[in-house]
Scaffold this motif. Structure first.
Motif, PDB file in Angstrom:
ATOM      1  N   ILE A  62       0.677  -1.273  -0.013  1.00 30.08           N
ATOM      2  CA  ILE A  62      -0.022   0.045   0.001  1.00 30.08           C
ATOM      3  C   ILE A  62       0.926   1.305   0.061  1.00 30.08           C
ATOM      4  CG2 ILE A  62      -1.603   1.277   1.319  1.00 30.08           C
ATOM      5  CD1 ILE A  62      -2.740  -1.421   2.470  1.00 30.08           C
ATOM      6  N   TYR A  63       1.823   1.188   0.981  1.00 32.54           N
ATOM      7  CA  TYR A  63       2.993   2.378   1.018  1.00 32.54           C
ATOM      8  C   TYR A  63       3.498   2.805  -0.565  1.00 32.54           C
ATOM      9  CZ  TYR A  63       7.155   4.950   1.708  1.00 32.54           C
ATOM     10  OH  TYR A  63       8.258   5.717   1.612  1.00 32.54           O
ATOM     11  N   PHE A  64       3.941   1.838  -1.303  1.00 34.47           N
ATOM     12  CA  PHE A  64       4.570   1.859  -2.496  1.00 34.47           C
ATOM     13  C   PHE A  64       3.551   2.342  -3.614  1.00 34.47           C
ATOM     14  CE2 PHE A  64       7.934  -0.906  -0.421  1.00 34.47           C
ATOM     15  CZ  PHE A  64       9.034   0.156  -0.696  1.00 34.47           C
ATOM     16  N   LEU A  65       2.536   1.530  -3.555  1.00 38.05           N
ATOM     17  CA  LEU A  65       1.359   2.047  -4.315  1.00 38.05           C
ATOM     18  C   LEU A  65       1.074   3.566  -4.365  1.00 38.05           C
ATOM     19  CD1 LEU A  65      -1.018  -1.031  -4.468  1.00 38.05           C
ATOM     20  CD2 LEU A  65       0.741  -0.223  -6.459  1.00 38.05           C
ATOM     21  N   ARG A  66       0.942   3.949  -3.087  1.00 41.14           N
ATOM     22  CA  ARG A  66       0.179   5.364  -2.675  1.00 41.14           C
ATOM     23  C   ARG A  66       1.360   6.400  -2.839  1.00 41.14           C
ATOM     24  NH1 ARG A  66      -1.619   5.040   2.837  1.00 41.14           N
ATOM     25  NH2 ARG A  66      -3.624   4.517   1.669  1.00 41.14           N
ATOM     26  N   THR A  67       2.604   6.021  -2.699  1.00 40.62           N
ATOM     27  CA  THR A  67       3.769   6.743  -3.120  1.00 40.62           C
ATOM     28  C   THR A  67       4.182   6.904  -4.691  1.00 40.62           C
ATOM     29  OG1 THR A  67       4.903   6.038  -1.082  1.00 40.62           O
ATOM     30  CG2 THR A  67       6.298   7.386  -2.692  1.00 40.62           C
ATOM     31  N   TYR A  68       4.314   5.841  -5.349  1.00 36.85           N
ATOM     32  CA  TYR A  68       4.491   5.966  -6.646  1.00 36.85           C
ATOM     33  C   TYR A  68       3.439   5.766  -7.889  1.00 36.85           C
ATOM     34  CZ  TYR A  68       8.994   5.098  -4.583  1.00 36.85           C
ATOM     35  OH  TYR A  68      10.059   5.164  -3.819  1.00 36.85           O
ATOM     36  N   LEU A  69       2.258   5.389  -7.250  1.00 32.70           N
ATOM     37  CA  LEU A  69       1.072   5.311  -8.431  1.00 32.70           C
ATOM     38  C   LEU A  69       0.012   6.188  -8.026  1.00 32.70           C
ATOM     39  CD1 LEU A  69       0.026   3.822 -10.696  1.00 32.70           C
ATOM     40  CD2 LEU A  69      -1.078   2.091  -9.134  1.00 32.70           C
ATOM     41  N   PHE A  70      -0.375   6.552  -6.759  1.00 29.34           N
ATOM     42  CA  PHE A  70      -1.522   7.341  -6.373  1.00 29.34           C
ATOM     43  C   PHE A  70      -1.316   8.567  -5.937  1.00 29.34           C
ATOM     44  CE2 PHE A  70      -3.234   2.780  -5.569  1.00 29.34           C
ATOM     45  CZ  PHE A  70      -4.027   3.025  -6.962  1.00 29.34           C
ATOM     46  N   LYS A  71       0.010   9.403  -6.582  1.00 27.13           N
ATOM     47  CA  LYS A  71       0.275  10.531  -6.172  1.00 27.13           C
ATOM     48  C   LYS A  71       0.753  11.023  -4.894  1.00 27.13           C
ATOM     49  CE  LYS A  71      -2.848  12.135 -10.143  1.00 27.13           C
ATOM     50  NZ  LYS A  71      -3.882  13.294 -10.565  1.00 27.13           N
ATOM     51  N   GLY A  72       1.041   9.870  -4.053  1.00 22.39           N
ATOM     52  CA  GLY A  72       1.707  10.175  -2.682  1.00 22.39           C
ATOM     53  C   GLY A  72       0.850  10.661  -1.757  1.00 22.39           C
ATOM     54  N   LYS A  73      -0.590  10.652  -2.207  1.00 21.06           N
ATOM     55  CA  LYS A  73      -1.568  11.311  -1.125  1.00 21.06           C
ATOM     56  C   LYS A  73      -2.435  10.279  -0.205  1.00 21.06           C
ATOM     57  CE  LYS A  73      -2.465  15.389  -3.707  1.00 21.06           C
ATOM     58  NZ  LYS A  73      -3.337  16.256  -4.516  1.00 21.06           N
ATOM     59  N   ALA A  74      -2.325  10.341   0.953  1.00 22.15           N
ATOM     60  CA  ALA A  74      -2.830   9.441   1.970  1.00 22.15           C
ATOM     61  C   ALA A  74      -4.473   9.481   1.951  1.00 22.15           C
ATOM     62  CB  ALA A  74      -2.732   9.645   3.253  1.00 22.15           C
ATOM     63  N   VAL A  96     -10.853   6.388  -7.022  1.00 21.76           N
ATOM     64  CA  VAL A  96     -11.766   5.150  -7.014  1.00 21.76           C
ATOM     65  C   VAL A  96     -10.650   3.946  -7.284  1.00 21.76           C
ATOM     66  CG1 VAL A  96     -13.273   3.857  -8.595  1.00 21.76           C
ATOM     67  CG2 VAL A  96     -13.388   6.371  -8.435  1.00 21.76           C
ATOM     68  N   PRO A  97      -9.488   3.792  -8.235  1.00 20.72           N
ATOM     69  CA  PRO A  97      -8.659   2.551  -7.833  1.00 20.72           C
ATOM     70  C   PRO A  97      -8.069   2.646  -6.800  1.00 20.72           C
ATOM     71  CG  PRO A  97      -8.034   4.464  -9.487  1.00 20.72           C
ATOM     72  CD  PRO A  97      -9.330   4.658  -9.276  1.00 20.72           C
ATOM     73  N   SER A  98      -7.826   3.841  -6.051  1.00 22.72           N
ATOM     74  CA  SER A  98      -6.740   3.945  -4.894  1.00 22.72           C
ATOM     75  C   SER A  98      -7.386   3.268  -3.529  1.00 22.72           C
ATOM     76  CB  SER A  98      -6.445   5.456  -4.658  1.00 22.72           C
ATOM     77  OG  SER A  98      -6.014   5.862  -3.314  1.00 22.72           O
ATOM     78  N   HIS A  99      -8.860   3.497  -3.367  1.00 21.95           N
ATOM     79  CA  HIS A  99      -9.344   3.121  -2.328  1.00 21.95           C
ATOM     80  C   HIS A  99     -10.133   1.593  -2.709  1.00 21.95           C
ATOM     81  CE1 HIS A  99     -10.041   6.228   0.473  1.00 21.95           C
ATOM     82  NE2 HIS A  99     -10.257   7.104  -0.644  1.00 21.95           N
ATOM     83  N   PHE A 100     -10.039   1.278  -3.858  1.00 20.28           N
ATOM     84  CA  PHE A 100     -10.490  -0.196  -4.130  1.00 20.28           C
ATOM     85  C   PHE A 100      -9.227  -0.963  -3.779  1.00 20.28           C
ATOM     86  CE2 PHE A 100     -10.913  -3.781  -6.812  1.00 20.28           C
ATOM     87  CZ  PHE A 100     -12.440  -4.127  -6.855  1.00 20.28           C
ATOM     88  N   VAL A 101      -8.158  -0.654  -4.330  1.00 17.94           N
ATOM     89  CA  VAL A 101      -6.676  -1.573  -4.314  1.00 17.94           C
ATOM     90  C   VAL A 101      -6.472  -1.400  -2.828  1.00 17.94           C
ATOM     91  CG1 VAL A 101      -4.531  -1.867  -5.058  1.00 17.94           C
ATOM     92  CG2 VAL A 101      -6.100  -1.149  -6.791  1.00 17.94           C
ATOM     93  N   ASN A 102      -6.367  -0.270  -2.314  1.00 22.12           N
ATOM     94  CA  ASN A 102      -5.729  -0.293  -0.876  1.00 22.12           C
ATOM     95  C   ASN A 102      -6.615  -1.001   0.240  1.00 22.12           C
ATOM     96  OD1 ASN A 102      -3.567   1.106  -1.842  1.00 22.12           O
ATOM     97  ND2 ASN A 102      -4.445   3.262  -1.032  1.00 22.12           N
ATOM     98  N   GLY A 103      -8.109  -1.012  -0.020  1.00 27.22           N
ATOM     99  CA  GLY A 103      -8.934  -1.505   0.666  1.00 27.22           C
ATOM    100  C   GLY A 103      -8.890  -2.870   0.773  1.00 27.22           C
ATOM    101  N   PHE A 104      -8.680  -3.510  -0.351  1.00 25.12           N
ATOM    102  CA  PHE A 104      -8.576  -4.899  -0.860  1.00 25.12           C
ATOM    103  C   PHE A 104      -7.274  -5.382  -0.065  1.00 25.12           C
ATOM    104  CE2 PHE A 104      -6.482  -7.739  -3.759  1.00 25.12           C
ATOM    105  CZ  PHE A 104      -7.273  -8.918  -3.610  1.00 25.12           C
ATOM    106  N   LEU A 105      -6.236  -4.595  -0.290  1.00 29.32           N
ATOM    107  CA  LEU A 105      -4.912  -5.110   0.091  1.00 29.32           C
ATOM    108  C   LEU A 105      -4.818  -5.111   1.642  1.00 29.32           C
ATOM    109  CD1 LEU A 105      -2.511  -3.386  -2.454  1.00 29.32           C
ATOM    110  CD2 LEU A 105      -2.913  -5.937  -2.321  1.00 29.32           C
TER     111      LEU A 105
END
Length: 416
Positions: A62-74, A96-105
């Protein structure tokens, strides 16, 4: 008049599309999470080493996805919806994909929360993106966001009433006339999809009766639910603020994963959304006998669940208090009913206490008694306890609000 009809027509079409997309998202996230959570949790039962590995793997990804894919925003949960409605800022499409993927993981790798808030915010983002497509829609931002939220909740819990009431009690609060048009259409589409796909209730029960002599104990349960919901809320606020003082996100992830692993090794029931543990309580393979070990485990679960949920969120996991509230309510109701029957010979029905407890803690945690009522009735597919649940939901909400007037969603920034 013709212009007004044109606006209403466009809103109706937009609401139908939002309802379809939001329900599709909710059902996809629900089934994907259930499937992979079951697989990974089964692995932990055969090799407890995975309880050390999975939290690190989940929070790190989740940390790496948030940093490098979802614009670094929590992700900030439902507060993002409030901020969007209040300030006029749009929720970007990547939410939409940020919450979907991060919630799933978060959930499949053992984070002690649920996908409900991830679904709600992702659905709201669908509504927010839709209102950006035509300038006239910008005047109806709240209505279109509410449509997405209502459809997502309706599909997730197989309860159209819960979807509509959640959008009303928690999101819009002061609805316009067009609110009912947009949300009802979106919820109708969501209900149609759940019917078409033959979605089944999460905890399908057959509750045959409840007794008036249990009502005073139901009230006790309502007060306990209120107290525990405040404990949950304050735990989330305290641990989020504590983790925020840690200098780097890497340390937060490692500390959070370490605490998660330690707690899961002690109590595997706390893994993920915990619905597997709730199912085991509601549908025991054999009668559950009260023993000192069981008593200690029940108390530990009730005490540690809010802390573990808070650690999950503070360390960067995605989720909210829906699933933890239902989990806590079931165990709180089970514990109270078992104590009453063991030590006071009260002859109460534990199943009834578990169901009422789920609704009561949720009502107190989000200050939405009618949402909690229909959501739990939808989850169990049984309305036998409708009036006891309604009464105790109101009691738990007002007691919780009297003790602490905010939820994790509504707490002012100055208090956080």
């Amino acid at each position: 008049m013709a212009y007004r009809k044109q606006i209403v027509g466009k809103l109706a079409v937009a609401s139908l599309l939002i309802g379809y997309l939001s329900a599709l998202l909710a059902l996809a996230l629900k089934h994907l999470t259930e499937h992979y959570e079951d697989i990974l949790f089964a692995l932990t039962e055969t090799n407890r080493f995975y309880l050390l590995l999975f939290p690190v793997l989940g929070l790190s990804t989740i940390y790496f996805l948030r940093t490098y894919l979802f614009k670094g925003k929590a992700n900030k949960g439902i507060r993002e919806i409030y901020d969007s409605i209040r300030t006029g800022r749009n929720m970007p499409a990547y939410k939409v994909p940020s919450h979907f993927v991060n919630g799933f993981l978060t959930v499949i790798f053992g984070g002690s929360t649920g996908i409900e808030v991830s679904t709600v915010v992702a659905s709201a983002a669908i509504g927010s993106v839709a209102q950006q497509k035509q300038s006239i829609f910008r005047l109806y931002k709240t209505e279109l966001i509410s449509a997405g939220v209502a459809a997502g909740v309706a599909a997730l819990f197989n309860s159209p009433a819960a979807g509509l009431l959640f959008a009303l009690e928690v999101i819009a609060k002061k609805p316009s006339k067009l609110f009912f048009l947009t949300t009802l259409l979106a919820v109708a589409v969501a209900f149609g999809m759940t019917w078409l796909l033959q979605e089944t209730p999460l905890f399908a029960l057959d509750i045959s009766i409840w007794h008036w002599h249990a009502v005073p104990w139901f009230l006790v349960l309502g007060v306990l639910a209120a107290l525990h919901s405040v404990y949950l809320t304050k735990s989330v606020l305290f641990l989020k603020s504590t983790f925020a003082k840690i200098p780097t996100q890497t340390l937060r992830v490692l500390l959070g994963a370490g605490l998660l692993s330690a707690a899961l090794l002690l109590l595997p029931q706390l893994y993920g959304d915990g619905y597997h543990a709730v199912t085991a309580l509601l549908f025991p393979e054999k009668p559950i006998a009260w023993t000192p070990t069981l008593a200690l485990a029940t108390v530990a679960v009730i005490v540690l669940k809010p802390l573990l949920t808070s650690v999950t969120l503070a360390a960067g996991g995605d989720g909210g208090v829906f699933a933890p509230s239902l989990f806590l309510g079931a165990f709180l109701g089970f514990g109270l009913a078992t104590v009453l029957n063991t030590f006071l010979d009260a002859h109460v029905i534990p199943l009834n206490f578990m169901v009422i407890g789920m609704a009561a803690v949720l009502s107190a945690s989000i200050h939405a008694p009618f949402t909690a009522l229909f959501l739990v009735c939808g989850l169990t597919n049984d309305y036998t306890l409708f009036f006891p649940i309604l009464t105790i939901c109101l009691v738990s909400k007002f007691v919780a609000k009297w003790i602490f007037p905010f939820t994790v969603y509504s707490i002012p920034q100055t208090i956080r």
